[in-house]
Design a protein around this motif. Structure first.
Motif, mmCIF file in Angstrom:
data_model
loop_
_atom_site.group_PDB
_atom_site.id
_atom_site.type_symbol
_atom_site.label_atom_id
_atom_site.label_comp_id
_atom_site.label_asym_id
_atom_site.label_seq_id
_atom_site.Cartn_x
_atom_site.Cartn_y
_atom_site.Cartn_z
ATOM 1 N N ILE A 1 51.314 33.329 44.983
ATOM 2 C CA ILE A 1 51.816 33.856 43.673
ATOM 3 C C ILE A 1 52.237 32.636 42.789
ATOM 4 O O ILE A 1 52.544 31.729 43.321
ATOM 5 N N ASN B 1 56.111 36.689 33.709
ATOM 6 C CA ASN B 1 54.713 36.904 34.162
ATOM 7 C C ASN B 1 54.314 36.512 35.496
ATOM 8 O O ASN B 1 54.682 35.375 35.900
ATOM 9 N N VAL C 1 50.976 36.221 38.564
ATOM 10 C CA VAL C 1 49.562 36.372 39.015
ATOM 11 C C VAL C 1 49.792 35.918 40.610
ATOM 12 O O VAL C 1 50.378 35.060 41.151
ATOM 13 N N HIS C 2 48.634 36.693 41.310
ATOM 14 C CA HIS C 2 48.507 36.219 42.632
ATOM 15 C C HIS C 2 47.023 35.498 42.787
ATOM 16 O O HIS C 2 46.235 35.734 41.903
ATOM 17 N N LYS D 1 43.168 43.636 46.343
ATOM 18 C CA LYS D 1 43.791 44.281 45.117
ATOM 19 C C LYS D 1 45.103 44.794 45.699
ATOM 20 O O LYS D 1 46.253 44.779 44.970
ATOM 21 N N GLU E 1 48.735 43.259 44.649
ATOM 22 C CA GLU E 1 49.530 43.808 44.009
ATOM 23 C C GLU E 1 50.958 43.919 44.557
ATOM 24 O O GLU E 1 52.139 43.854 43.881
ATOM 25 N N VAL F 1 52.622 40.903 44.038
ATOM 26 C CA VAL F 1 53.255 40.478 42.516
ATOM 27 C C VAL F 1 54.601 41.480 42.493
ATOM 28 O O VAL F 1 55.311 40.893 41.796
ATOM 29 N N TYR G 1 46.794 31.901 33.126
ATOM 30 C CA TYR G 1 45.713 32.625 33.989
ATOM 31 C C TYR G 1 46.116 34.139 33.760
ATOM 32 O O TYR G 1 47.330 34.696 33.969
ATOM 33 N N LYS G 2 45.127 35.059 33.648
ATOM 34 C CA LYS G 2 45.271 36.410 33.670
ATOM 35 C C LYS G 2 44.693 37.023 35.009
ATOM 36 O O LYS G 2 43.673 36.339 35.397
ATOM 37 N N GLN G 3 45.232 37.927 35.694
ATOM 38 C CA GLN G 3 44.864 38.232 36.926
ATOM 39 C C GLN G 3 43.384 38.551 36.981
ATOM 40 O O GLN G 3 42.734 38.116 37.799
ATOM 41 N N ILE H 1 40.991 35.747 37.684
ATOM 42 C CA ILE H 1 41.240 34.831 38.845
ATOM 43 C C ILE H 1 40.246 35.408 40.063
ATOM 44 O O ILE H 1 40.259 36.611 40.554
#
Ligand code: MV4
Length: 451
Positions: free
Chosen positions: A215, A222, A224-225, A255, A259, A262, A325-327, A330
């Protein structure tokens, strides 16, 4: 972009060089630190400046907080990168950096403290609805509670040290009559190894896969992984081979575990780069295990499949820059595998330091070597025996395996023994090639019980 002018790297070996490379790409000056015996090491040669911080014994050099902080002050460093091992997960050190007005490139001291308190981390994750292995609610504080807990969850159980981690000080109990004895041994061991006798108990789950999620988090919260890594090929809790994606993963699994990771990071207000470690049982159930509050040895496999330079991100985030970066952006591309090459006997894994008389690295598309090895380098006996990480990237797992086999054959290291022959054996193993393995793989490969 806000960035540092000068970073001191409080480490040695391949990770020190890895951080120097990231700094150079960001146009940041670098300062290496070294012990008396390491003036000829590559991290010293490639840094802009280098400063000796003490004798060979790590306790007096690479682990010496006043020496490291003084080195940073003398050289006017505005940040310190701790690498992994040594002071990387010492919250006193992170605090000392902050107190001295130097940015610690890593998570907060509070994050590090929770990462080191496994029983508490378990409790926090449970309260946030993150699945944990059935067991004690936080630490077990006395023998009566311990026995009651073990009876309630049912044998076998695994007793772990709150301050442990990486498998040190763990004890499995199969038979009720052994419980109290084993509990007391575990307690003494925990006190001797970690200066803290606190224990917790979990149901023991056999035939697990060790899967962890990278992560990255900015200072605004914020997170993201970057997908998962499968680190199931290990020996006595030392990882030997890691890969991304996991052979058992798919978009749905990623996913789900992503999740959870995160959510875990947000539950503890995590900052900077970290890893959430899970175990996955035969049925595919996922359980939270630990948080690793450092850049890890195996980070390159994630870099190869995401195209993200995690060390550069780590530095940018520590300087206060937001996540870019937005999840959804990626994506994992292809497959990457890492072999850890140690200066060790490939059969018994006992250290084999000494002078390297020939060092020839493999190459070609999708082959990466992170190492400070060179012909004539004297591998010191004082530190970790990792001398090279061989990382490959292929379109898929089969191509990555082929490239690894080729690269292992091209990699020549003479003068000392290395684990290259061990890796060659694994890459010829049918179960490994089929992705059919768990943390018991090496016992099976050797036809014996190792732990
Ligand atoms: C476990 C487990 C089975 N059940 N926890 C080892 C490293 C640490 N991060 C977590 N570890 C394990 N935790 C439960 N509840 C199995 C391991 C484990 C292991 C245990 C005994 C002997 C070898 C092992 C190798 C990998 C993982």
């Amino acid at each position: 972009m806000k960035l540092f002018k000068k970073v001191l790297i409080a480490n040695r070996g391949e990770i020190a060089l890895r951080v120097i490379r990231a700094c150079k790409e960001l146009d940041i000056k670098t300062i290496a630190v070294f012990s008396d015996i390491e003036k000829d090491s590559l991290h010293v040669r490639f840094a802009d400046e280098a400063i000796c911080i003490g004798p060979a014994n790590a306790a007096q050099s690479y682990l010496n907080i006043p020496a490291v902080i003084s080195a940073a002050e003398i050289t006017d460093a505005d940040a310190i990168h701790p690498g992994y091992g040594f002071l990387a997960e010492n919250h006193h050190f992170a605090e000392a950096c902050i107190t001295s007005g130097i940015t610690f490139i890593g998570p907060t001291p509070e994050n590090i403290r929770l990462g080191g308190d496994k029983a508490k981390a378990r409790q926090i994750m449970k309260r946030r609805g993150i699945p944990i292995v059935p067991g004690s609610d936080g630490p077990v504080l006395d023998e009566d509670t311990a026995i009651k807990t073990a009876k309630k969850i049912g044998l076998p159980v695994i007793i772990k040290a709150s301050a442990g981690g990486g498998g040190k000080g763990m004890r499995i109990v199969e038979d009720e009559k052994d419980f109290i004895n084993t509990y007391r041994i575990a307690q003494r061991e925990a006190l001797a190894s970690f200066g803290n006798s606190e224990l917790y108990i979990e149901k023991y789950i056999p035939e697990i896969r060790h899967i962890e999620v990278q992560i990255i988090a900015d200072n605004k919260g914020n997170v993201v992984h970057l997908g998962e890594r499968d680190c199931s090929i290990q020996r006595r809790h030392q990882k030997l081979i890691e890969e991304s994606p996991s052979p058992i993963s798919n978009d749905r699994f990623r996913k789900k575990i992503g999740e959870l990771a995160v959510k875990a990071a947000k539950a503890m207000k995590y900052r900077n780069v970290g890893t959430i470690e899970f175990i996955v049982d035969k049925e595919g159930n996922i359980y939270f295990m630990e948080i690793n509050t450092r850049i890890q040895v195996e980070h390159p496999v994630t870099e190869m499949v995401t195209g993200i330079d995690i060390v550069k991100e780590q530095i940018k985030l520590a300087a206060g820059n937001p996540l870019i970066y937005k999840q959804a952006k990626i994506k994992l591309n292809g497959h990457s595998i890492e072999c850890r090459i140690n200066a060790e006997d490939p059969e018994r894994f006992i250290p084999s330091p000494g002078r390297i008389t020939s060092f020839i690295t493999p190459g070609g598309p999708g082959v990466r070597v992170d190492s400070v090895g060179y012909t004539n380098w004297l591998v010191p006996p004082y530190y970790d025996s990792l001398i090279a990480k061989l990382i490959v990237h292929g379109r898929d797992r089969d191509e990555a395996i082929l490239k690894m086999k080729m690269a292992l054959n091209e990699f020549i290291i003479e003068g000392i023994r290395t684990t290259i022959p061990f890796h060659k054996k694994v890459f010829d193993n049918k179960d490994f090639v089929n992705g059919d393995f768990n943390t018991g793989f090496l016992d099976k490969l050797n036809g014996k019980q190792e732990d």
